[in-house]
Design an enzyme around this catalytic site. Structure first.
Site, PDB file in Angstrom:
ATOM      1  N   GLN A  26       0.842  -1.194   0.000  1.00 12.99           N
ATOM      2  CA  GLN A  26       0.000   0.000   0.000  1.00 12.99           C
ATOM      3  C   GLN A  26       0.879   1.246   0.000  1.00 12.99           C
ATOM      4  O   GLN A  26       0.405   2.331  -0.280  1.00 12.99           O
ATOM      5  CB  GLN A  26      -0.870   0.035   1.275  1.00 12.99           C
ATOM      6  CG  GLN A  26      -1.892  -1.062   1.372  1.00 12.99           C
ATOM      7  CD  GLN A  26      -2.556  -1.104   2.744  1.00 12.99           C
ATOM      8  OE1 GLN A  26      -2.420  -2.086   3.465  1.00 12.99           O
ATOM      9  NE2 GLN A  26      -3.278  -0.059   3.128  1.00 12.99           N
TER      10      GLN A  26
ATOM     11  N   GLU B 232       0.668  -1.601   4.654  1.00 13.66           N
ATOM     12  CA  GLU B 232       1.017  -0.174   4.662  1.00 13.66           C
ATOM     13  C   GLU B 232       2.524  -0.039   4.908  1.00 13.66           C
ATOM     14  O   GLU B 232       3.217   0.623   4.154  1.00 13.66           O
ATOM     15  CB  GLU B 232       0.208   0.573   5.721  1.00 13.66           C
ATOM     16  CG  GLU B 232       0.548   2.069   5.753  1.00 13.66           C
ATOM     17  CD  GLU B 232      -0.328   2.904   6.675  1.00 13.66           C
ATOM     18  OE1 GLU B 232      -1.483   2.523   6.942  1.00 13.66           O
ATOM     19  OE2 GLU B 232       0.149   3.951   7.133  1.00 13.66           O
TER      20      GLU B 232
ATOM     21  N   ARG C  67      -4.418   7.689  16.875  1.00 11.73           N
ATOM     22  CA  ARG C  67      -5.793   7.639  16.373  1.00 11.73           C
ATOM     23  C   ARG C  67      -6.746   7.072  17.428  1.00 11.73           C
ATOM     24  O   ARG C  67      -7.927   7.424  17.461  1.00 11.73           O
ATOM     25  CB  ARG C  67      -5.903   6.877  15.052  1.00 11.73           C
ATOM     26  CG  ARG C  67      -7.176   7.227  14.285  1.00 11.73           C
ATOM     27  CD  ARG C  67      -7.252   6.569  12.925  1.00 11.73           C
ATOM     28  NE  ARG C  67      -6.762   7.383  11.841  1.00 11.73           N
ATOM     29  CZ  ARG C  67      -7.456   8.341  11.217  1.00 11.73           C
ATOM     30  NH1 ARG C  67      -8.699   8.621  11.579  1.00 11.73           N
ATOM     31  NH2 ARG C  67      -6.918   9.010  10.232  1.00 11.73           N
TER      32      ARG C  67
ATOM     33  N   ARG D 149      -7.518  -1.613   9.196  1.00  9.92           N
ATOM     34  CA  ARG D 149      -8.776  -0.876   8.983  1.00  9.92           C
ATOM     35  C   ARG D 149      -9.322  -0.247  10.276  1.00  9.92           C
ATOM     36  O   ARG D 149      -9.779  -0.967  11.177  1.00  9.92           O
ATOM     37  CB  ARG D 149      -9.801  -1.829   8.392  1.00  9.92           C
ATOM     38  CG  ARG D 149     -10.849  -1.178   7.515  1.00  9.92           C
ATOM     39  CD  ARG D 149     -11.606  -2.230   6.772  1.00  9.92           C
ATOM     40  NE  ARG D 149     -12.463  -1.687   5.728  1.00  9.92           N
ATOM     41  CZ  ARG D 149     -13.054  -2.421   4.806  1.00  9.92           C
ATOM     42  NH1 ARG D 149     -12.899  -3.727   4.784  1.00  9.92           N
ATOM     43  NH2 ARG D 149     -13.801  -1.874   3.882  1.00  9.92           N
TER      44      ARG D 149
ATOM     45  N   GLU E  34     -12.764   2.855   5.863  1.00 17.11           N
ATOM     46  CA  GLU E  34     -12.648   2.343   7.230  1.00 17.11           C
ATOM     47  C   GLU E  34     -13.894   2.496   8.108  1.00 17.11           C
ATOM     48  O   GLU E  34     -14.186   1.599   8.908  1.00 17.11           O
ATOM     49  CB  GLU E  34     -11.464   3.011   7.938  1.00 17.11           C
ATOM     50  CG  GLU E  34     -10.124   2.587   7.379  1.00 17.11           C
ATOM     51  CD  GLU E  34      -9.018   3.517   7.855  1.00 17.11           C
ATOM     52  OE1 GLU E  34      -8.977   4.671   7.384  1.00 17.11           O
ATOM     53  OE2 GLU E  34      -8.217   3.098   8.700  1.00 17.11           O
TER      54      GLU E  34
HETATM   55  N1  MTE Z   1     -11.307  -2.920   0.713  1.00 14.44           N
HETATM   56  C1  MTE Z   1     -10.770  -3.986   0.095  1.00 14.44           C
HETATM   57  N2  MTE Z   1     -11.522  -4.692  -0.758  1.00 14.44           N
HETATM   58  N3  MTE Z   1      -9.476  -4.361   0.313  1.00 14.44           N
HETATM   59  C2  MTE Z   1      -8.678  -3.679   1.210  1.00 14.44           C
HETATM   60  O1  MTE Z   1      -7.515  -4.031   1.393  1.00 14.44           O
HETATM   61  N4  MTE Z   1      -8.517  -1.802   2.799  1.00 14.44           N
HETATM   62  C3  MTE Z   1      -9.271  -0.923   3.706  1.00 14.44           C
HETATM   63  C4  MTE Z   1     -10.365  -0.187   2.949  1.00 14.44           C
HETATM   64  N5  MTE Z   1     -11.136  -1.111   2.158  1.00 14.44           N
HETATM   65  C5  MTE Z   1      -9.230  -2.544   1.880  1.00 14.44           C
HETATM   66  C6  MTE Z   1     -10.570  -2.190   1.572  1.00 14.44           C
HETATM   67  C7  MTE Z   1      -8.432   0.055   4.366  1.00 14.44           C
HETATM   68  S1  MTE Z   1      -7.588  -0.413   5.740  1.00 14.44           S
HETATM   69  C8  MTE Z   1      -8.330   1.335   3.923  1.00 14.44           C
HETATM   70  S2  MTE Z   1      -7.428   2.488   4.747  1.00 14.44           S
HETATM   71  C9  MTE Z   1      -9.004   1.783   2.710  1.00 14.44           C
HETATM   72  O2  MTE Z   1      -9.743   0.742   2.077  1.00 14.44           O
HETATM   73  C10 MTE Z   1      -7.949   2.308   1.742  1.00 14.44           C
HETATM   74  O3  MTE Z   1      -8.494   2.697   0.549  1.00 14.44           O
HETATM   75  P1  MTE Z   1      -9.243   4.100   0.336  1.00 14.44           P
HETATM   76  O4  MTE Z   1      -8.376   5.131   0.988  1.00 14.44           O
HETATM   77  O5  MTE Z   1      -9.330   4.222  -1.112  1.00 14.44           O
HETATM   78  O6  MTE Z   1     -10.565   3.986   1.027  1.00 14.44           O
HETATM   79  N1  HPA Z   2      -4.274   6.299   9.145  1.00 12.97           N
HETATM   80  C1  HPA Z   2      -3.820   5.265   8.437  1.00 12.97           C
HETATM   81  N2  HPA Z   2      -2.572   5.062   8.193  1.00 12.97           N
HETATM   82  C2  HPA Z   2      -1.698   5.931   8.669  1.00 12.97           C
HETATM   83  C3  HPA Z   2      -2.096   7.032   9.420  1.00 12.97           C
HETATM   84  C4  HPA Z   2      -3.468   7.233   9.666  1.00 12.97           C
HETATM   85  O1  HPA Z   2      -3.900   8.194  10.315  1.00 12.97           O
HETATM   86  N3  HPA Z   2      -0.988   7.700   9.766  1.00 12.97           N
HETATM   87  C5  HPA Z   2       0.036   7.018   9.250  1.00 12.97           C
HETATM   88  N4  HPA Z   2      -0.377   5.953   8.576  1.00 12.97           N
HETATM   89 MO1  MOS Z   3      -5.930   1.438   6.320  1.00 15.10          MO
HETATM   90  S1  MOS Z   3      -5.600   0.644   8.167  1.00 15.10           S
HETATM   91  O1  MOS Z   3      -5.461   3.038   6.809  1.00 15.10           O
HETATM   92  O2  MOS Z   3      -4.604   0.811   5.448  1.00 15.10           O
END
Ligand code: MTE
Ligand code: HPA
Ligand code: MOS
Length: 764
Positions: free
Chosen positions: A202, A237, A315, A347, A718
């Site tokens: 990521q 991440e 957080r 998440r 999330e």
């Molecule tokens: N959805 C799917 N299908 N697969 C994933 O790995 N990760 C989640 C969420 N939804 C994830 C998911 C997490 S932890 C985050 S932070 C967000 O998607 C990241 O993507 P976005 O910022 O585009 O929402």
């Molecule tokens: N959210 C998710 N990932 C992160 C953050 C946060 O606030 N800060 C650093 N990595």
């Molecule tokens: Mo989501 S835990 O911020 O990859």
């Protein structure tokens, strides 16, 4: 009251769907293998804590098919991969701090050869005491970073005025990410002492900088490329970097392509999970059940090194009061160092852990005071003007709107009535319900990270290439980026190609995380597209000899001037622009405005906006077996103005189920020696089709959304996970319907075993 918001292009299907279901989507292990590719296998510690006395791989290295075995001393740069704090060796040198910690890297022609070599390696470790409990680690002064306190008002004086005061403890467990694609990387040497690296990550920048650091070279020598992930959920991440470093160390040194992809059980054993928490709370209310004071202390189980735990800790503090307006608050968080794999982003990123504690505190207060939990919850929901403990003033509160709409829409009184009747008529099956409000802040809590870039090329045949810093991991980001481009240019999505995410096209990316990927990258992309669009509009005005004030639009690939269609298509404008030597490429940049946070006083305005919602959960517990079913989840969710309805609904459903899994069945178990017992899918239970709610109703709150969200479509990744917390409290209530004297600690997950114990427990 509720109307569904329809954006102009909000119904296109996920562009990855067909590839996924036909097996054509490319993951790291699907990349065509180059001739001479080697496999890298990690030898990890079998002890949870100890001093390395002897490592002997001389015999193993002589075996056929073994190319090289790397130890810490073979690292050309720094043996250090910590992202926030430099406290994590890539390969253990003097000490091991957890079972699963990498000690050696075997590089072999084949997997079989590597497996054979493992049997011929001698590692002697003198054991030291293992600590896996965060409270114990805290007692021993083992902390990963400075403890933090968020404060508002004065709890000491406030507690003296309260009619009711309750204290207790709450615990939440870890959670295995269980992305379908395991971690992994494939590195191959390219000209100029450089590496091209395919990584399931990521966070491209983190992988790139960590590999450069380990090899002792500049970031410009490492090109990281990501097509997509088979899921990340936070687990990739920062923790993708280790696998990338292993493949790169070998590829760099041996000048051969190297793959490092673990088996599922290796992945489960070596990687960190959601941080488990143990917490203390104290809550004080007045005679009207208004919460006057709230105090919480969180003991975060960080594992053996910091990884992302300090940011996750932060957080937890930000979300410690969830959706509630509380005048006096004191939240203290400790990141405790234990002999477990470094725990990491998952998440919600510490938010869910903080929210569980306040929900437990409110539930505790309600049960002791003899009122319904929902009464205290509703009485304390925040409104505009409320100040969060971190200083941000609530300006966009939908907390009460979501709550009231879901209560009205699903007739909560009726649900309660039905449950009551059912429970009267059934001796051995009981139903329970709960409400779970959610308020989640959108932005990386580290302000610096809230930036993104995009690169757009319009080719002179009218087709478009789009690169952003966003990583597709199943959340549908590529489809959303496609929509942003199509909408801005006024062209068909068929003309647009979403490129892989690559550090040579888009540099210094923030990880695709914090649910902020579409806002940050979408706005950067919008910026790039707008730059090109302005140039094209100028070309149109020149062609038609129009004044600067005339309004040019492109709709469905046709040019309009002041609302009148012209005989000029997108393709023709692009071609004309090219002939006129106009730049058809642009780099967009975006940095979230407004946000700030001052850690020295723990106050500021860290979030661009908040996402709100409320879920009703109804469950049925089998009081003979301790098993349960989730009958229904009804939620009203604040999407803003959704850009893609189906993708956003998918995110809500997936997040909800993942949250229910964390709260009810997913149990990460280590023994006292720090060995992971839930180390495979036979011992770690995740939700399946039988455990998802029988009925899920998601309603779109009628609201406009925030200008800081891309096209006002609020972040969605999330927040829905936290609806799952409702399942815990609904099950708890069903148990109490069977046995009002049951002892049910606020300890998640509430597995069937725990339910069974609770059903037949009794307060003395
Ligand atoms: N959805 C799917 N299908 N697969 C994933 O790995 N990760 C989640 C969420 N939804 C994830 C998911 C997490 S932890 C985050 S932070 C967000 O998607 C990241 O993507 P976005 O910022 O585009 O929402
Ligand atoms: N959210 C998710 N990932 C992160 C953050 C946060 O606030 N800060 C650093 N990595
Ligand atoms: Mo989501 S835990 O911020 O990859």
């Amino acid at each position: 009251m509720i109307a569904e918001q329809i954006n102009t292009v909000n119904t296109i299907p996920n562009i990855d769907a067909a590839g996924h279901v036909t097996g054509r989507s490319i993951y790291v292990d699907d990349i065509p293998v180059m001739h001479g590719t080697l496999v890298a296998k990690i030898i990890d510690s079998k002890l949870g804590h100890g001093i390395i006395k002897k490592i002997d791989y001389s015999k193993a290295e002589m075996l056929e098919g073994i190319v090289r075995i790397f130890s810490a001393k073979d690292i050309p740069g720094q043996n250090e991969i910590g992202g926030i704090i430099a406290d994590e060796p890539l390969l253990a040198e003097y000490k091991v701090l957890f079972q699963g910690q990498p000690i050696l890297l075997i590089v072999a022609e084949t997997e079989d050869a590597a497996e054979e070599a493992i049997k011929n390696i001698i590692i002697e470790i003198e054991p030291l005491p293992v600590v896996i409990d965060p409270r114990e680690a805290f007692r021993q002064g083992q902390l990963l970073c400075k403890s933090r306190t968020f404060q508002k008002g004065n709890i000491a004086t406030a507690f003296t005025t309260c009619k009711y005061i309750f204290e207790g403890t709450a615990e939440t467990g870890g959670q295995e990410h269980l992305y379908l694609e395991t971690q992994g990387a494939y590195a191959y040497p390219v000209e100029g002492d450089s590496l091209r690296l395919f990584s399931s990550t990521q966070g491209l920048r983190h992988v790139q900088e960590t590999v450069a650091h380990v090899l002792g070279i500049g970031m410009n020598k490492i090109e990281v490329d990501v097509t997509r992930l088979g899921g990340g959920f936070g687990g990739k991440e920062d923790q993708a970097a280790m696998w990338a470093c292993m493949a790169s160390l070998a590829a760099w040194t041996l000048k051969r392509p190297v793959k490092c992809i673990p088996h599922r059980m290796e992945d489960m054993r070596m990687t960190g999970k959601r941080n488990p928490y143990k917490s203390d709370y104290k809550i004080g209310l007045d005679e009207n059940y208004k919460i006057i004071a709230y105090e919480a202390t969180y003991y975060q189980n960080g594992g053996a090194s910091a990884d992302l735990s300090p940011a996750i800790l932060e957080r937890t503090l930000f979300h410690g009061t969830n959706s509630y307006d509380i005048p006096n608050v004191q939240l203290t968080a400790h990141s405790c160092k234990t002999n477990l794999p470094p725990n990491t982003a998952f998440r919600g990123f510490g938010g869910p852990q903080g929210m569980f504690v306040i929900e437990a505190a409110i539930d505790h207060a309600a049960k002791e005071a003899g009122v319904e939990t929902t009464l205290i919850q509703r009485a304390n929901l925040m409104v505009n003007g409320t100040e969060f403990p971190y200083g941000q003033i609530v300006a966009d509160s939908e907390a009460k709107h979501c709550w009231d709409e879901v209560v009205q829409l699903h007739n909560l009184d009726n649900i309660k009535q039905q449950i009551e009747t059912f429970n009267k008529e059934n001796l051995l099956i009981k139903k329970g319900f709960s409400l779970m409000p959610v308020c989640f802040g959108i932005s990386f809590t580290n302000t610096m990270m809230n930036q993104a870039r995009a690169l757009v090329h319009v080719y002179w045949d009218g087709t478009v290439s789009v690169s952003t810093g966003a990583v597709e991991m199943g959340q549908g980001i590529n489809t959303k980026m496609l929509q942003v481009t199509a909408k801005t240019f006024g062209i068909s999505t068929k003309k647009i190609k979403l490129e892989t995410t690559n550090t040579t096209r888009v540099a210094n990316t923030s990880p695709s995380a914090a649910s902020a990927t579409s806002d940050l990258n979408g706005k950067a992309l919008l910026n790039a597209c707008n730059q090109i669009m302005e140039r094209l509009k100028e070309v149109v005005r020149t062609i038609f000899n129009e004044a600067e004030e005339s309004i040019v639009n492109i709709i469905d690939e046709q040019v309009f001037i002041n609302g009148v269609q012209k005989d000029l298509s997108w393709n023709e404008v692009v071609k004309q622009a090219f002939f006129k030597r106009v730049n058809l490429s642009a780099k967009g940049h975006y940095a979230t405005p407004v946000i700030n946070f001052d850690k020295t006083i723990e106050k500021g305005h860290p979030f661009a906006y908040h996402v709100y919602g409320t879920a009703i959960t109804v469950v049925t517990v089998d009081c003979v077996r301790g098993t349960y079913e989730i009958d229904a989840v009804h939620a009203v969710h604040d999407f803003g103005t959704t850009i893609n309805r189906n993708i956003d609904l998918g995110q809500i459903e997936g997040g909800l189920v993942q949250g229910i899994g964390w709260m009810t069945m997913e149990e990460v178990v280590y023994n006292g020696a720090g060995k992971l017992l839930s180390n495979a899918l036979s011992t770690y239970k995740i939700p399946d089709i039988y455990s998802v709610p029988k009925e899920v109703n998601i309603h779109f709150l009628k609201t406009e959304g925030s200008d800081l969200a891309i096209f006002k479509s609020k972040a969605v990744g999330e927040p829905p996970l936290m609806y799952g917390i409702g399942a815990f409290f609904a099950i708890r209530n069903a148990i109490l319907a069977f046995n009002p004297a049951a002892i049910i600690p606020y300890t998640a997950p509430i597995t069937p075993e725990k339910v069974l114990m609770a059903l037949y427990s009794k307060r003395s």
